[in-house]
Design an enzyme around this catalytic site. Structure first.
Site, PDB file in Angstrom:
ATOM      1  CB  ILE A 124     -23.003 -35.396 -38.530  1.00  0.00           C
ATOM      2  CG1 ILE A 124     -23.150 -36.902 -38.771  1.00  0.00           C
ATOM      3  CG2 ILE A 124     -23.226 -34.616 -39.825  1.00  0.00           C
ATOM      4  CD1 ILE A 124     -22.163 -37.499 -39.727  1.00  0.00           C
ATOM      5  CD  GLU A 147     -20.785 -28.687 -18.228  1.00  0.00           C
ATOM      6  OE1 GLU A 147     -20.360 -27.718 -17.593  1.00  0.00           O
ATOM      7  OE2 GLU A 147     -21.283 -29.699 -17.677  1.00  0.00           O
ATOM      8  CE  LYS A 194     -26.013 -40.327 -35.119  1.00  0.00           C
ATOM      9  NZ  LYS A 194     -25.024 -39.861 -36.106  1.00  0.00           N
ATOM     10  CE  LYS A 236     -31.183 -46.721 -40.149  1.00  0.00           C
ATOM     11  NZ  LYS A 236     -29.911 -46.294 -40.788  1.00  0.00           N
ATOM     12  CB  VAL A 274     -21.691 -41.613 -41.496  1.00  0.00           C
ATOM     13  CG1 VAL A 274     -20.399 -40.820 -41.432  1.00  0.00           C
ATOM     14  CG2 VAL A 274     -22.627 -41.006 -42.534  1.00  0.00           C
ATOM     15  CB  SER A 278     -22.847 -40.656 -32.371  1.00  0.00           C
ATOM     16  OG  SER A 278     -23.630 -41.110 -31.307  1.00  0.00           O
ATOM     17  CB  THR A 298     -31.027 -56.465 -40.687  1.00  0.00           C
ATOM     18  OG1 THR A 298     -30.327 -56.156 -41.897  1.00  0.00           O
ATOM     19  CG2 THR A 298     -30.809 -55.340 -39.686  1.00  0.00           C
TER      20      THR A 298
END
Length: 336
Positions: A124, A147, A194, A236, A274, A278, A298
């Site tokens: 993001i 890095e 997250k 969430k 999204v 990640s 779920t």
């Protein structure tokens, strides 16, 4: 090697025209008949800015007849030296035209400003950097503790308007130096953990990173009279049932309290799923399908909504531009 048999174009007045020795055979509605008559094996889609719904329809019609579909990049991508024709990807099929996007308002918000992005090497954060560059900021301070992530972003973007800053925004001294050096007008705070299951097992670190970072950045924004502070949050945070959701909800409440006491305009933007970010569940689903394994969901009746990264960030910039402080913006995720 390709042997082009004809063009298809929605402009019916072009039917019969010859372009570089190749005839326009009909409109999109004629694909089936043209494919049968000309023994078509592959269709190349070169419609600029085609939306996901129309693309899905074209791909479905072609696949029903065993025809391979590929896509050409948009003209803007061709100018960026992306000349490769490629297979159609999931992100192509999901693409939508953003509604009510006020480019002029975003331009006014970003142009000539000093922008600071935390978590800038993440999915993001890096897209925020990319899109802000389109609107001619004075400088972007791209901050991350990874890095390799910053190195990769610099290799991709280069750009003299971006300063790549390696550091940890959990450290107050570092943040203070960061603010003194770059004097941001706008902060996009995207740095956070997250991964929901992982944070359930690492509660103290989730609190220290998500809440602690936000508190430090919010104090700094107030201290240095930053005009606008944008917290990247999550859906969430609504009635949170996880540690990740709870930390983000606390972050939202934190910046709303700051907004009451500060000259800085603090706003939050909540994301849903999204695609390509990640931690997104989609790569996991695709790997399970590819491996012939069951897709783990779920609940069989659960409905999932997805948005592309670039779409989501466009709406973040829009929300930030129209925000006046204290709001929590929720992105419209469209159809499931």
């Amino acid at each position: 090697l390709y042997s082009p048999v004809g063009f298809i174009d929605d402009n019916s007045t072009k039917r019969g025209a010859i372009i570089q020795g190749v005839r326009v055979l009909g409109t999109v509605g004629d694909i089936e008949s043209v494919a049968e008559t000309e023994n078509v094996e592959e269709v190349v889609i070169a419609i600029a800015g085609i939306d996901g719904e129309k693309l899905r329809m074209l791909v479905k019609r072609c696949r029903q007849r065993g025809i391979v579909c590929r896509i050409l990049p948009s003209f803007s991508r061709l100018l960026e030296m992306d000349h490769e024709m490629r297979d159609i990807e999931l992100s192509d099929l999901m693409r939508r035209a953003p509604k009510d996007l006020d480019i002029a308002e975003i331009q006014k918000y970003v142009c000539g400003k000093n922008v600071l992005v935390t978590g800038a090497a993440g999915s993001i954060g890096s897209e925020i950097v990319r899109q802000c560059l389109r609107f001619s900021p004075n400088v972007i301070a791209a901050v991350d503790q990874s890095e390799f992530g910053l190195y990769s972003l610099k290799e991709e973007l280069g750009h003299e308007s971006v300063k790549y800053v390696l550091g940890d925004v959990k450290q107050e001294e570092f943040v203070d130096c960061l603010m003194k050096c770059h004097r941001p007008d706008i902060i996009f705070h995207a740095a956070a953990y997250k991964h929901v299951p992982l944070l359930e097992e690492n509660v103290s670190e989730a609190i220290r990173n998500n809440i602690g970072c936000t508190k430090i950045m919010a104090f700094a924004a107030d201290k240095y009279n930053v005009k606008s502070f944008v917290l990247i949050s999550t859906d969430k945070a609504v009635k949170p049932s996880s540690i990740m959701g709870a930390t983000k909800r606390i972050c939202e409440l934190l910046i709303q309290n700051f907004n009451r006491l500060s000259n800085t305009e603090f706003v939050a933007v909540r994301f849903g799923n999204v695609l390509g970010s990640s931690g997104s569940v989609v790569p996991k689903f695709m790997q399970q399908i590819k491996s012939g394994k069951p897709v783990t969901v779920t609940h069989p009746d659960a409905t999932r909504y997805f948005m592309l990264i670039d779409e989501a960030v466009q709406l973040v910039l829009q929300a930030a531009a129209i925000g006046r402080g204290g709001e929590i913006f929720i992105l419209d995720m469209g159809m499931p």
